[in-house]
Design a protein around this motif. Structure first.
Motif, PDB file in Angstrom:
ATOM      1  N   ILE A  84     -19.860 -16.103-130.007  1.00  0.00           N
ATOM      2  CA  ILE A  84     -18.455 -15.844-129.723  1.00  0.00           C
ATOM      3  C   ILE A  84     -17.987 -14.580-130.430  1.00  0.00           C
ATOM      4  O   ILE A  84     -17.223 -13.779-129.876  1.00  0.00           O
ATOM      5  CB  ILE A  84     -17.592 -17.049-130.141  1.00  0.00           C
ATOM      6  CG1 ILE A  84     -18.023 -18.292-129.353  1.00  0.00           C
ATOM      7  CG2 ILE A  84     -16.121 -16.775-129.896  1.00  0.00           C
ATOM      8  CD1 ILE A  84     -17.460 -19.589-129.887  1.00  0.00           C
ATOM      9  N   ASN A 122     -18.664 -11.369-128.656  1.00  0.00           N
ATOM     10  CA  ASN A 122     -18.001 -11.183-127.362  1.00  0.00           C
ATOM     11  C   ASN A 122     -16.625 -10.558-127.525  1.00  0.00           C
ATOM     12  O   ASN A 122     -16.154  -9.851-126.650  1.00  0.00           O
ATOM     13  CB  ASN A 122     -17.857 -12.523-126.648  1.00  0.00           C
ATOM     14  CG  ASN A 122     -17.099 -12.392-125.340  1.00  0.00           C
ATOM     15  OD1 ASN A 122     -17.576 -11.781-124.404  1.00  0.00           O
ATOM     16  ND2 ASN A 122     -15.896 -12.949-125.293  1.00  0.00           N
ATOM     17  N   ILE A 150     -11.146 -17.334-133.416  1.00  0.00           N
ATOM     18  CA  ILE A 150     -12.092 -17.606-132.332  1.00  0.00           C
ATOM     19  C   ILE A 150     -11.639 -18.823-131.525  1.00  0.00           C
ATOM     20  O   ILE A 150     -11.603 -18.798-130.288  1.00  0.00           O
ATOM     21  CB  ILE A 150     -13.501 -17.836-132.897  1.00  0.00           C
ATOM     22  CG1 ILE A 150     -14.070 -16.519-133.443  1.00  0.00           C
ATOM     23  CG2 ILE A 150     -14.437 -18.395-131.830  1.00  0.00           C
ATOM     24  CD1 ILE A 150     -15.378 -16.685-134.192  1.00  0.00           C
ATOM     25  N   SER A 162      -9.992 -18.904-127.638  1.00  0.00           N
ATOM     26  CA  SER A 162     -10.834 -19.535-126.621  1.00  0.00           C
ATOM     27  C   SER A 162     -10.154 -20.768-126.019  1.00  0.00           C
ATOM     28  O   SER A 162     -10.152 -20.958-124.808  1.00  0.00           O
ATOM     29  CB  SER A 162     -12.185 -19.943-127.227  1.00  0.00           C
ATOM     30  OG  SER A 162     -12.882 -18.813-127.704  1.00  0.00           O
ATOM     31  N   ILE A 187     -16.908 -24.676-127.335  1.00  0.00           N
ATOM     32  CA  ILE A 187     -16.511 -23.409-126.714  1.00  0.00           C
ATOM     33  C   ILE A 187     -17.729 -22.701-126.146  1.00  0.00           C
ATOM     34  O   ILE A 187     -17.744 -22.251-124.992  1.00  0.00           O
ATOM     35  CB  ILE A 187     -15.797 -22.499-127.734  1.00  0.00           C
ATOM     36  CG1 ILE A 187     -14.455 -23.094-128.145  1.00  0.00           C
ATOM     37  CG2 ILE A 187     -15.591 -21.096-127.151  1.00  0.00           C
ATOM     38  CD1 ILE A 187     -13.825 -22.408-129.336  1.00  0.00           C
ATOM     39  N   SER A 188     -18.782 -22.598-126.964  1.00  0.00           N
ATOM     40  CA  SER A 188     -20.002 -21.917-126.523  1.00  0.00           C
ATOM     41  C   SER A 188     -20.621 -22.626-125.323  1.00  0.00           C
ATOM     42  O   SER A 188     -21.042 -21.987-124.350  1.00  0.00           O
ATOM     43  CB  SER A 188     -21.009 -21.864-127.678  1.00  0.00           C
ATOM     44  OG  SER A 188     -22.249 -21.349-127.242  1.00  0.00           O
ATOM     45  N   GLN A 195     -18.413 -22.070-122.207  1.00  0.00           N
ATOM     46  CA  GLN A 195     -18.467 -20.691-121.738  1.00  0.00           C
ATOM     47  C   GLN A 195     -19.758 -20.419-120.976  1.00  0.00           C
ATOM     48  O   GLN A 195     -19.773 -19.618-120.041  1.00  0.00           O
ATOM     49  CB  GLN A 195     -18.357 -19.717-122.928  1.00  0.00           C
ATOM     50  CG  GLN A 195     -16.960 -19.572-123.503  1.00  0.00           C
ATOM     51  CD  GLN A 195     -16.032 -18.766-122.614  1.00  0.00           C
ATOM     52  OE1 GLN A 195     -16.295 -18.557-121.440  1.00  0.00           O
ATOM     53  NE2 GLN A 195     -14.929 -18.313-123.177  1.00  0.00           N
ATOM     54  N   TYR A 234     -16.839 -12.724-120.363  1.00  0.00           N
ATOM     55  CA  TYR A 234     -17.533 -13.269-121.533  1.00  0.00           C
ATOM     56  C   TYR A 234     -18.937 -12.669-121.574  1.00  0.00           C
ATOM     57  O   TYR A 234     -19.851 -13.149-120.921  1.00  0.00           O
ATOM     58  CB  TYR A 234     -17.586 -14.797-121.445  1.00  0.00           C
ATOM     59  CG  TYR A 234     -18.118 -15.467-122.705  1.00  0.00           C
ATOM     60  CD1 TYR A 234     -17.341 -15.531-123.847  1.00  0.00           C
ATOM     61  CD2 TYR A 234     -19.385 -16.034-122.730  1.00  0.00           C
ATOM     62  CE1 TYR A 234     -17.813 -16.143-124.996  1.00  0.00           C
ATOM     63  CE2 TYR A 234     -19.867 -16.655-123.869  1.00  0.00           C
ATOM     64  CZ  TYR A 234     -19.071 -16.703-125.000  1.00  0.00           C
ATOM     65  OH  TYR A 234     -19.553 -17.311-126.141  1.00  0.00           O
TER      66      TYR A 234
END
Length: 744
Positions: free
Chosen positions: A67, A70, A81, A85, A373-374, A377, A385
């Motif tokens: 993250i 990015n 972060i 997000s 989140i990761s 995404q 992203y």
């Protein structure tokens, strides 16, 4: 984000990130509690603690690195972060709990620092005759000194201290590994694999040790002070994570082979008995705990400063006050003062183990959020992203799942309390804040990808073509969406559970920028209206200069469910025949597309009380009977028709009445349809009374009447008359089936 946060001076490189993280990982817990853990659960148990702990921290470190590469990670580190997000509402709820965990960590490390003085207690008692019974004699002055240093000196002092601390840590570990004990000389290596069971449970021991591994994210809080966060955060964090994990394995091996389980459990400074020079361990402990406390003291106020900079708190003055930094380098002085007050409260508790469990809860929430989140995404596949470092989706999923699982295994009441606190904060912030954005962007991206995958899968899968498996996939084309709502209502009922529906609003115009904009506004209005009406219909708009071309374009639309569309629904108002004539003229087009056809004739009575559905059947269009019955059953499944009932009326020659009535009763009973035999009525064809008169008489009070028609009826010159004359009844659904449907 407050501009002062964005424009803060950035001087630090990668090394401070690594040093902040590694000095926290190899800190208070390693010196004070890791020996207890090894003695409690044995070498194998310690390996499991390290392994399970890093099943959370490694995915988190990789997710964090992903993250961070990015987007520009500004002041607030992990909070920045998460909030950018998940959106400010969810991000702030997590961010406040994150801040609390960081502030409590300050207290945790100061309490641990005070325990370094255990080594001098016997000396003080023998030399001065005074017994030091309460470690708060050391922890409170240490915290006050730390507060003074942070308020007056800021982060620069903390970074400079890190170099000294890490040097002492390195020396203490070297001397520890170089030491030997009489126990080690006679140690049987086969005992390494002996299973040791802790009286208090494996996860109790794990909860005490886990805060050591949370140091992986300590350096992220410096993001606002880094020259290149995208480079420094991944390198520093991952390096500290793997170095720390390897060192803990070797420390566990050294402890197991150098001291008995009883000594490891009962002597929290057992490492000083093993080291070549014992005093280096309390010195290393003091240095590591002060450094970890400094690290947390640098991170927590910056998290709070970033939260205030986002105007998260409902009080404007509070936001301004905590976000305010010093003029020279934007040091979060006010946020540091507030952090100090929280830390002081927990220092007064004085219990390392209790504070460790609280910290573990809050950190698990944060780590689970980062991994989630990761993971999301990855599946959202958002073109914006584009991290230069990429984790693996299965590692991120593992981290998220393990975080939730371990929260409840460590302490279920604490876990529920932490989650409840977050939920309360979320709803409070949502209620008070003007910013209503959530994690819709990521979630929508995930849904888009899942939808695409399912659609492609369904297209490749062999379709079920049996008559018994039929279900309606209806396409409705209407140019009167804002004049009458009958067509949308019908689509809503059919699409509620059993069927699928696509509603297309038709704009009879030439395509241009203006007509496209107007159609988009109407689409948004229709979607908004449908959203408040528990509507499962997919809505679109279509612009075409010709009725026929609009119908041809519409019938080529793919089915939203993955199943091809198989039915067309049109609507017109009784007495207005222009649109009806268009439908009839294009019947051959619909036949070529192999669509069943339904035409809704709307009246001023509308759908009435939604109680009675009447179906009219006759011999010449008997093939429509099953479709009309199935459609009625599907419509009746909607809550709007919860008190509704189906009544069947059939007209046959007098000599066949008994047999046809029995056939209909058998059809409905064997097909498990909610139609009572008392609601099936067969009427004889009377030369003195037309079928039209019978329908007007018996269905005058019906809320919806279904009447079948077939292709031959449309080939007459006066085919419009087929749909006229039903002046005494309400809404009528005229039905034509392409192929007979089966009811079993």
């Amino acid at each position: 984000m407050n501009k002062t946060l964005i424009s803060s001076k950035s001087n630090f490189g990668t090394l401070p990130v690594f040093l902040t993280a590694i000095s926290t990982i190899l800190g208070a817990v390693m010196f004070l509690r890791f020996g207890f853990a090894v003695g409690s659960v044995g070498f194998i148990g310690a390996l499991f603690i390290i392994l399970i702990g890093h099943m959370v921290t490694i995915p988190t470190a990789m997710a964090l690195a992903e993250i961070a590469t990015n987007q520009k990670v500004e002041g607030g580190g992990e909070y920045f972060i998460i909030s950018r997000s998940f959106g400010l509402n969810i991000g702030a709820a997590i961010g406040i709990t994150l801040f609390l965990s960081q502030a409590i960590s300050v207290a945790f490390y100061v309490i641990a620092f005070a325990e370094a003085f255990e080594a001098i207690k016997p000396w003080v008692a023998s030399e001065f005759g005074y017994e030091l019974y309460d470690n708060r004699l050391f922890s409170i002055p240490a915290l006050l000194l730390l507060i003074w240093l942070m308020v007056t000196k800021g982060a620069d002092l903390g970074i400079k201290a890190l170099y000294v601390v890490v040097t002492i840590l390195a020396i203490s570990l070297i001397l520890f590994f170089s030491g030997s004990t009489p126990f080690g000389e006679v140690f049987d290596s086969s005992l390494l694999f002996k299973n040791v069971t802790s009286e208090k449970g494996f996860f109790f021991v794990f909860a005490i040790i886990f805060p050591a591994f949370t140091g992986i994210t300590a350096g992220v809080g410096l993001s606002g002070d880094l020259r290149e966060p995208k480079k420094s955060i991944p390198l520093g964090t991952l390096a500290a994570t793997f170095v720390g994990m390897i060192l803990y394995v070797f420390i566990a091996l050294k402890l197991t082979s150098s001291a008995s389980p009883d000594d490891l459990i009962n002597d929290q400074l057992i490492m000083s008995k093993i080291a070549i020079w014992g005093p280096i361990i309390p010195i290393g402990l003091a240095a590591a705990t002060i450094s970890s406390a400094l690290g947390s003291f640098m991170v927590a106020p910056r998290t709070l400063q970033a939260i205030g900079g986002d105007n998260v708190f409902p009080n404007k003055f509070l936001n301004i006050w905590v976000a305010k930094g010093t003029t020279k380098n934007n040091e979060p002085r006010n946020a540091t003062i507030l952090t100090s007050g929280i830390a002081l409260v927990f220092v007064l508790m004085g219990d390392v183990n209790a504070v460790a469990e609280i910290i573990s809860m809050f950190f698990m929430v944060t780590y689970g959020s980062l991994c989630l989140i990761s993971f999301m995404q990855h599946f959202a596949a958002d073109p914006s992203y584009r991290p230069s470092f990429k984790s693996k989706w299965y590692l991120s999923l593992l981290g998220a799942v393990m975080s939730i699982y371990l929260m409840f295994k460590i302490n279920t009441p604490y876990a529920l309390s932490a989650i409840a606190l977050m939920v309360i904060l979320y709803f409070y912030i949502t209620l008070k804040s003007d910013n209503k954005k959530g994690m819709a962007t990521i979630f929508q991206g995930v849904i888009y990808q899942i939808s695409r995958t399912i659609q492609v899968f369904l297209q490749k899968t062999e379709k079920e073509k049996t008559a018994e498996a039929w279900r309606p996939a209806v396409l409705c084309l209407s140019k009167d969406s804002f004049e009458r709502f009958g067509a949308m209502e019908m689509m809503k009922w059919i699409s509620y559970r059993y069927g699928f529906g696509t509603y297309i609003h038709f704009e009879k115009e030439y395509f241009s920028r203006e007509t496209k904009k107007d159609a988009q506004l109407k689409l948004e209005k229709l979607i908004k209206s449908a959203a408040t009406n528990d509507n499962n219909v997919f809505i679109e708009t279509l612009i075409s200069p010709s009725n026929t071309s609009a119908i041809i374009q519409a019938i080529q639309q793919p089915g939203i469910s993955g199943q091809p569309n198989n039915m067309m629904l049109f609507e017109y108002k009784k007495g207005e025949t222009e649109w009806l004539k268009t439908i009839i003229d294009n019947f051959s087009v619909l036949k070529s597309a192999q669509y069943d056809l339904c035409i809704l004739a709307s009246s001023d009575k509308g759908f009435g009380y939604k109680k009675d559905i009447h179906i009219w059947i006759r011999k010449v269009d008997y093939e429509n009977a099953n479709l009309m019955i199935l459609l009625s059953y599907i419509i009746l499944g909607h809550p709007d028709w919860k008190k509704g009932q189906i009544k069947i009326f059939a007209t046959f020659a007098k000599e066949n009445i008994a047999q046809e009535e029995q056939n209909l009763i058998e059809l409905t009973s064997s097909g498990r349809l909610p139609i009572s035999a008392n609601n099936i009525r067969v009427l004889p064809i009377d030369e003195n009374k037309s079928r039209l008169d019978l329908i007007n008489e018996y269905s005058a009070d019906a809320d919806l009447t279904l009447i079948g028609f077939h292709e031959g009826m449309l080939k007459t010159e006066n085919n419009i008359e087929l749909f006229e004359g039903y002046d005494k009844i309400g809404n009528i659904l005229f039905v034509n089936t392409l192929t007979s449907k089966s009811i079993k």
